[in-house]
Design an enzyme around this catalytic site. Structure first.
Site, PDB file in Angstrom:
ATOM      1  CB  SER A  21       1.179   3.027  21.983  1.00  0.00           C
ATOM      2  OG  SER A  21       2.077   4.033  21.560  1.00  0.00           O
ATOM      3  CE1 TYR A  29       3.953  -0.112  18.578  1.00  0.00           C
ATOM      4  CE2 TYR A  29       3.612   2.254  18.828  1.00  0.00           C
ATOM      5  CZ  TYR A  29       3.842   1.007  19.385  1.00  0.00           C
ATOM      6  OH  TYR A  29       3.949   0.869  20.751  1.00  0.00           O
TER       7      TYR A  29
END
Length: 261
Positions: free
Chosen positions: A144, A157
């Site tokens: 990501s 995250y």
């Protein structure tokens, strides 16, 4: 173009029932791969398989949680014995909890890390052991932009995706000698069903993303397909431990003043 052919290859995509995971799976299938999809939700898996088969792809599915080491081991063994050797693993399964760091329950923090990084390690280890025996394999971890940048409310995250970036590099370091390539894809901001409510002109986040992205738009899920095929194919045989950010250029720039066109 044989460098990019995935004919006779079997690709296991965790969580490939929707969104970006489905888009990447379609890209692999278009290049000739047979799809093996995992999910924790039977109805989602059923719908996804119907979608893949409607497009003429060869696809099968398995229900299990990637964090369940024992069940995952059983399912990987079942796949290898009934379908065949797993040539490509795409560690796509992941979750996010948007909670301010000071308010996040420790159990929530642990769950995000468990799915997003421990689950990826479990699958890489299970599939990687077989790849080591065969002296060949491709592993693609879906990282990501949060592997590089922080953002409000996504501490767990970001921690997991940053860890996944380094896990990718470490597995590449250990397994390159076995002719296994371990790389990652870091998607930017994409137009999916989840982002639809905020992707209209005038919405503050839409305007921020379009203004922040040098390409001046949200990504289309199909924009990920070429990178996925590249990292799954012979074209990337000497590419190892890399994270390719498919983000329209966000990470390349500091941004621009609000009054600049």
């Amino acid at each position: 173009m044989n460098l990019f052919s995935l004919e006779n290859k079997k690709a296991l995509i965790t969580g490939g029932t929707h969104g970006l995971g489905m888009a990447m799976a379609e890209g692999l299938a278009n290049a000739g791969a047979e799809l093996i999809i995992t999910s924790t939700t039977p109805s989602k898996l059923e719908d996804a398989l119907a979608h893949y088969k409607s497009k003429g792809y060869k696809a099968s599915g398995f229900i299990f949680d990637v964090t369940d080491e024992k069940l995952a081991a059983e399912k990987v063994a079942e796949i290898e014995s009934t379908i065949g050797a797993i040539d490509i693993l795409v560690n796509n399964a992941g979750i996010i909890k948007r909670v301010p760091a000071e308010d996040m329950e420790i159990s929530e923090f642990r769950r995000v890390l468990d799915v997003d990084i421990t689950g990826a390690f479990i699958m890489a280890q299970l599939v990687g052991r077989k790849m080591i025996e065969r002296k060949e394999g491709k592993i693609i971890n879906i990282c990501s932009m949060m592997s590089e940048l922080g953002r409000n409310t996504v501490s767990a995250y970001a921690a997991a995706k940053g860890g996944l970036k380094m896990l990718t590099r470490n597995l590449a370091t250990e397994w390159a000698k076995h002719n296994i390539q371990v790389n990652g894809i870091g998607p930017g901001y994409f137009a999916t069903s989840q982002t639809a409510p905020i992707r209209h002109n005038g919405h503050p986040f839409n305007d921020f993303i379009v203004g922040r992205t040098p390409a001046g738009r949200w990504g289309d899920p199909e924009d990920l397909q070429g990178t996925a095929v590249f990292l799954a194919s012979k074209a990337s045989d000497f590419v190892n431990g890399q994270i390719i950010y498919v983000d329209g250029g966000i990470l390349a720039t500091i941004g621009k003043p609000s009054n600049e066109n």
